[in-house]
Design an enzyme around this catalytic site. Structure first.
Site, PDB file in Angstrom:
ATOM      1  N   GLY A  46       0.842  -1.185   0.000  1.00 31.03           N
ATOM      2  CA  GLY A  46       0.000   0.000   0.000  1.00 31.03           C
ATOM      3  C   GLY A  46       0.879   1.237   0.000  1.00 31.03           C
ATOM      4  N   GLN A  51       3.118  10.066   1.404  1.00 26.83           N
ATOM      5  CA  GLN A  51       4.425   9.417   1.230  1.00 26.83           C
ATOM      6  C   GLN A  51       5.120   9.824  -0.065  1.00 26.83           C
ATOM      7  OE1 GLN A  51       2.745   5.325   2.323  1.00 26.83           O
ATOM      8  NE2 GLN A  51       4.841   5.208   3.084  1.00 26.83           N
ATOM      9  N   CYS A 106       7.055  -0.200   6.480  1.00 27.03           N
ATOM     10  CA  CYS A 106       6.495   0.975   5.823  1.00 27.03           C
ATOM     11  C   CYS A 106       7.538   1.471   4.833  1.00 27.03           C
ATOM     12  CB  CYS A 106       6.200   2.049   6.871  1.00 27.03           C
ATOM     13  SG  CYS A 106       5.604   3.605   6.168  1.00 27.03           S
ATOM     14  N   LEU A 107       7.116   1.832   3.636  1.00 28.85           N
ATOM     15  CA  LEU A 107       8.084   2.270   2.616  1.00 28.85           C
ATOM     16  C   LEU A 107       8.813   3.548   3.041  1.00 28.85           C
ATOM     17  CD1 LEU A 107       6.042   1.498  -0.622  1.00 28.85           C
ATOM     18  CD2 LEU A 107       7.977   0.204   0.297  1.00 28.85           C
ATOM     19  N   HIS A 148      -3.156   0.848   8.302  1.00 30.03           N
ATOM     20  CA  HIS A 148      -1.833   1.491   8.235  1.00 30.03           C
ATOM     21  C   HIS A 148      -1.871   2.703   7.296  1.00 30.03           C
ATOM     22  CE1 HIS A 148       2.772   1.163   7.760  1.00 30.03           C
ATOM     23  NE2 HIS A 148       2.407   2.016   6.811  1.00 30.03           N
ATOM     24  N   GLU A 149      -2.457   2.515   6.109  1.00 32.33           N
ATOM     25  CA  GLU A 149      -2.478   3.616   5.134  1.00 32.33           C
ATOM     26  C   GLU A 149      -3.390   4.743   5.611  1.00 32.33           C
ATOM     27  OE1 GLU A 149      -0.159   3.486   3.099  1.00 32.33           O
ATOM     28  OE2 GLU A 149       0.227   1.339   3.229  1.00 32.33           O
ATOM     29  N   HIS A 152      -1.577   7.081   7.826  1.00 34.31           N
ATOM     30  CA  HIS A 152      -0.730   8.068   7.133  1.00 34.31           C
ATOM     31  C   HIS A 152      -1.487   9.369   6.879  1.00 34.31           C
ATOM     32  CE1 HIS A 152       3.138   6.234   6.274  1.00 34.31           C
ATOM     33  NE2 HIS A 152       2.561   5.112   5.860  1.00 34.31           N
TER      34      HIS A 152
HETATM   35 NI    NI Z   1       3.467   3.268   5.602  1.00 31.66          NI
END
Ligand code: NI
Length: 184
Positions: A46, A51, A106-107, A148-149, A152
């Site tokens: 995701g 991000q 997480c990226l 999670h997303e 953000h």
């Molecule tokens: Ni993340």
């Protein structure tokens, strides 16, 4: 279509509360395409708009990375067939049930994986880029990604969900990440 640089922990945009998406302007379609391209390029499950530096309420999910049995409910034109990805605009979490604890990354935190507790079941209502309603409910990894997303968009990061003790334990790693994030 473009892969954009992913913002790393320490970049202040990751701590902003994202603003609602208004009309689905062309810019939003391009942003959605870039999010999808960037997510697949990074092999993520995701990715949320902040991000890539855009604090707007939109995120994408890599549906191909999620086992079919984790989809408890799915409604909306953009979920018909076997789509590879899903774009969620102005998502709202309308249900969180149970709890699961598992490894999460997480990226925006390269090479950091931690055990995070999240709801076992999460339901999200959103719209697609044409303003049509989407409803999606999932368990396991799907619930984890949806939650999670969403975090953000509120400026919440997965490390915030760790115990204070665990946060202390990884503070050296976080400091290094933060320095690299601010340097960009
Ligand atoms: Ni993340």
């Amino acid at each position: 279509m473009a892969v954009r640089p992913i913002r790393i922990y320490g970049d202040p945009v990751l701590r902003e509360k994202s603003r609602p998406v208004g009309d689905a302007a062309e810019a939003l379609r391009l942003l959605a395409e870039d999010l999808v391209d960037t997510m697949f390029d990074a092999e993520g499950v995701g990715l949320a708009a902040p991000q890539v530096g855009e604090p707007v309420r939109m995120y994408v999910v890599n549906l191909g990375a999620i086992a079919p049995e984790l989809f408890l409910d799915r409604r909306g034109p953009s979920l018909e067939g076997e789509p590879e990805h899903l774009v969620l605009v102005n998502p709202r979490v309308v249900k969180r049930e149970g709890a699961q604890t598992g490894d999460e990354g997480c990226l925006s935190f390269p090479d950091l994986y931690e055990k995070v507790t999240r709801p076992e079941v999460v339901r999200v209502e959103a719209t697609d880029l044409d303003g049509r309603p989407i409803e999606i409910e999932g368990s396991g990894l799907l619930a984890r990604v949806l939650d999670h997303e969403y975090d953000h968009l509120e400026g919440v990061l997965f490390i915030d969900r760790l115990s204070k003790l665990r946060q202390q334990f990884i503070r050296g790693k976080l400091r290094k990440l933060k320095e690299s994030g601010q340097a960009d």
